[in-house]
Structure formats: structure tokens, C-alpha cells
Design a protein around this motif. Sequence first.
Motif, PDB file in Angstrom:
ATOM      1  N   ASP A  84      -3.372   7.542  -3.898  1.00 46.87           N
ATOM      2  CA  ASP A  84      -3.685   7.041  -2.442  1.00 46.87           C
ATOM      3  C   ASP A  84      -5.049   7.972  -2.220  1.00 46.87           C
ATOM      4  OD1 ASP A  84      -1.880   5.549  -2.334  1.00 46.87           O
ATOM      5  OD2 ASP A  84      -0.505   6.767  -1.429  1.00 46.87           O
ATOM      6  N   ASP A 114      -2.830 -13.873  -0.145  1.00 45.87           N
ATOM      7  CA  ASP A 114      -2.472 -13.160   0.968  1.00 45.87           C
ATOM      8  C   ASP A 114      -3.399 -13.861   2.147  1.00 45.87           C
ATOM      9  OD1 ASP A 114      -2.122 -11.433   3.139  1.00 45.87           O
ATOM     10  OD2 ASP A 114      -2.535  -9.665   2.210  1.00 45.87           O
ATOM     11  N   THR A 117      -4.236 -11.744   5.605  1.00 42.98           N
ATOM     12  CA  THR A 117      -5.350 -10.980   5.282  1.00 42.98           C
ATOM     13  C   THR A 117      -6.713 -11.578   5.295  1.00 42.98           C
ATOM     14  OG1 THR A 117      -4.360  -9.091   4.161  1.00 42.98           O
ATOM     15  CG2 THR A 117      -6.721  -9.207   3.777  1.00 42.98           C
ATOM     16  N   ARG A 255      -0.393  -5.305  13.578  1.00 38.88           N
ATOM     17  CA  ARG A 255      -0.520  -5.283  12.217  1.00 38.88           C
ATOM     18  C   ARG A 255      -0.304  -4.113  11.280  1.00 38.88           C
ATOM     19  NH1 ARG A 255      -1.257  -8.662   7.587  1.00 38.88           N
ATOM     20  NH2 ARG A 255      -3.541  -8.778   6.759  1.00 38.88           N
ATOM     21  N   THR A 258       3.510  -3.116  10.942  1.00 38.80           N
ATOM     22  CA  THR A 258       4.312  -3.725  10.024  1.00 38.80           C
ATOM     23  C   THR A 258       3.922  -4.000   8.743  1.00 38.80           C
ATOM     24  OG1 THR A 258       3.157  -5.856  10.511  1.00 38.80           O
ATOM     25  CG2 THR A 258       5.014  -5.520  11.985  1.00 38.80           C
ATOM     26  N   VAL A 259       2.758  -3.497   8.375  1.00 36.26           N
ATOM     27  CA  VAL A 259       2.076  -3.590   6.957  1.00 36.26           C
ATOM     28  C   VAL A 259       2.288  -2.488   6.214  1.00 36.26           C
ATOM     29  CG1 VAL A 259      -0.097  -4.908   7.929  1.00 36.26           C
ATOM     30  CG2 VAL A 259       0.024  -2.392   7.466  1.00 36.26           C
ATOM     31  N   LYS A 260       2.264  -2.705   4.936  1.00 34.63           N
ATOM     32  CA  LYS A 260       2.566  -1.490   3.847  1.00 34.63           C
ATOM     33  C   LYS A 260       1.185  -0.664   3.848  1.00 34.63           C
ATOM     34  CE  LYS A 260       5.230  -4.545   0.578  1.00 34.63           C
ATOM     35  NZ  LYS A 260       5.496  -5.136  -0.540  1.00 34.63           N
ATOM     36  N   PRO A 261       1.390   0.437   3.320  1.00 35.81           N
ATOM     37  CA  PRO A 261       0.228   1.624   3.520  1.00 35.81           C
ATOM     38  C   PRO A 261      -1.123   1.055   2.984  1.00 35.81           C
ATOM     39  CG  PRO A 261       2.433   2.538   2.597  1.00 35.81           C
ATOM     40  CD  PRO A 261       2.770   1.277   2.773  1.00 35.81           C
ATOM     41  N   GLN A 265      -4.131   1.555   5.583  1.00 32.78           N
ATOM     42  CA  GLN A 265      -5.538   2.001   5.154  1.00 32.78           C
ATOM     43  C   GLN A 265      -6.634   1.364   5.154  1.00 32.78           C
ATOM     44  OE1 GLN A 265      -5.388   4.339   1.179  1.00 32.78           O
ATOM     45  NE2 GLN A 265      -7.383   3.057   0.663  1.00 32.78           N
ATOM     46  N   GLN A 298       4.979   9.038   8.498  1.00 29.53           N
ATOM     47  CA  GLN A 298       5.138   8.141   7.347  1.00 29.53           C
ATOM     48  C   GLN A 298       4.376   8.843   5.909  1.00 29.53           C
ATOM     49  OE1 GLN A 298       3.471   4.407   8.245  1.00 29.53           O
ATOM     50  NE2 GLN A 298       4.136   3.548   6.346  1.00 29.53           N
TER      51      GLN A 298
END
Length: 315
Positions: A84, A114, A117, A255, A258-261, A265, A298
Motif C-alpha cells: 500500500d 466499475d 467509479t 463514498r 463504504t469503499v474498500k481501501p 486512497q 482502520q
Amino acid sequence: MDPDYFKSYDMCWGTLGTVRPFSNFYPERDAEEIQAALEKKDTLNLVRILTNRSNAQRQVIAKTFEELTKKDLEAALKKALSGDLESVLVELLMPPMQYEALRLQQAMAGLGTDEETLMEILSTRSGTQLKEISAAYKQLYKKDLEKEVKGETSGDFAKLVVALLNKENGFGVIQRDVESLAASLNGKKADATPWINILTSRDSDHLNKVFMGLELQSGQMVNELVEKRFSGDFRLGLKVLVQCIQNPDVYLAKRLTTVKPPLLQSIMVAHSEEDLLCIRAAYRKQTGTSLYTALQNQFKGDYLHALLAICRSED
């Protein structure tokens, strides 16, 4: 996090971004410090420098680093780092419109698209920015962005995203637009065409007045009308577009909850120099927790340091 971490930060305030131009900027010094940090794998110093310079300053640092070492800075970061932390520092090095082109490419890559996005980027960028993103996409991938989008979407949703990609603010009469949208909902099957034409060719002030008129006439909120009368990808796309017209900061903050990392980012990087302060405020209002605190809950380690540096401070 170490309280001394931000002591060297000297920001010049005055925009709605969290990352600003560093006032005491010496690219040669930065390039030398980055070279030393890469040799020692001193991740804290890499994060300190690259998150505390504007994107334009990072471009100068990258050029200076190459002149000094005969090496590409992005390649050097990829060689020295992983995971990451590598991802976020490499993304910070990309010019903004190239970065949005990358995000669009990633949204269309692999199995499935997606759609949200795609809509997020197309709905929160101006017509001028989208032209620059299209040019950057062509330069990076040797492909036409509009053709790629058409190939990855279909039906009314395809018409919507292509219209957004080519959006230009035109003239409209509020009451006439209200009547067109209301009439499109009267049939057994709602007509998507007026929604595409009007919502992609008017500015947000005009459209918010149109929405108000439509809500008064129908007795329902615009998002409720969209939810009830449309379906599938087009309904998703229209819901995102309506939210971004009404308040893009609120949409982006939602957003972030609720979104993944990786998507969290990407939103932070993409908006760090424009409006992340507004997104932070909207996040606090929605969740009752600051984005800064939520990140600490997180993530951990050097990656957390980088995200906190982009976020900048508590609210």
C-alpha cells in the motif's frame, strides 16, 4: 502517531485542498534526501517529503532526481517499497489528469466494469478537465477514451457516460427543463433522453433549481423519482450524477464511508489539492467521526502516516 512528525510542515493556506505548495521548496535538497531515504529504506522521510509538496512540486522533484541519479523516481520507489505504501506514493507522483485517466482505465479493466467509479470521475470533473483526461488517456494507453467507454457500457448508461465525457454547459430555461423531465416520467416506461440531455449540458446552479421545481411539481425528491422510474446501470449512473450535482462533497464523503481501501486512497489522492477539506467536513457531518480518526482506526504503520499526511488534520 509521533507528534513530532509534522513539525517540518510549512504550508501556505488559502485553498480547499489539504496538500498545498511547500513554501521553502528546494528540489535539489528534496531529491538528495529522497535518494538517501531510498538507500536506507527510510520510509518516514519519503512520506514526509512526498506528502508535503504539491503535485507540481513533485514533478520538479522527479525531474531533478533523474538528473541527479540518472534513475526514474517512480521506478526507484517501486524497487524500494511494496504494498500500500508503494501504491500511494507512486500515485502521488502522477500528474492529476493522468491519475484520473489511470483510474478510468482501472475501472474498465478486467472482467466487469466499475460503473460507479466511472460515474464518480465523470460527474465530479469539469468539461475542460475531462478533455485533459481524455488526452492523458490517449497518451498513456494509445486508445481513445470515448471508444473505450462505449465498448465497456451499453444502452442508456452508455449514452449517459459518453454525454458526460463530452459535456459543455449550455443554455436552458428552468421551467422548460422541469417540464421536460416531468413529462419523461409520465409514460409506462420513463424516457431517459431528457435526463441525459439536460443533466449533462447545464451548470449545477441551474440544475439544482430544476430539481427544486421538479420536486415541487411531483411531491417527491429527485433521487426518489430516479429510484422508482429507472433501473439497472442507468439508474445507478443517474443517482450518482444527481448527488454530484446537488453536493459532490457529500457524495464523495459517503463514498469514503463504504469503499474498500484502494478506492478511499484514490479519492483522497485525487482531491487532495482541490476540495478534500470540504469532503472531510461532509464526512464528519455524516458519520460523527473525523476522517483523520477513522483512518487511525482502520490502518497502521507507514501507510497510515501517508494517509494522515494527505488528510492533514482532525476536524
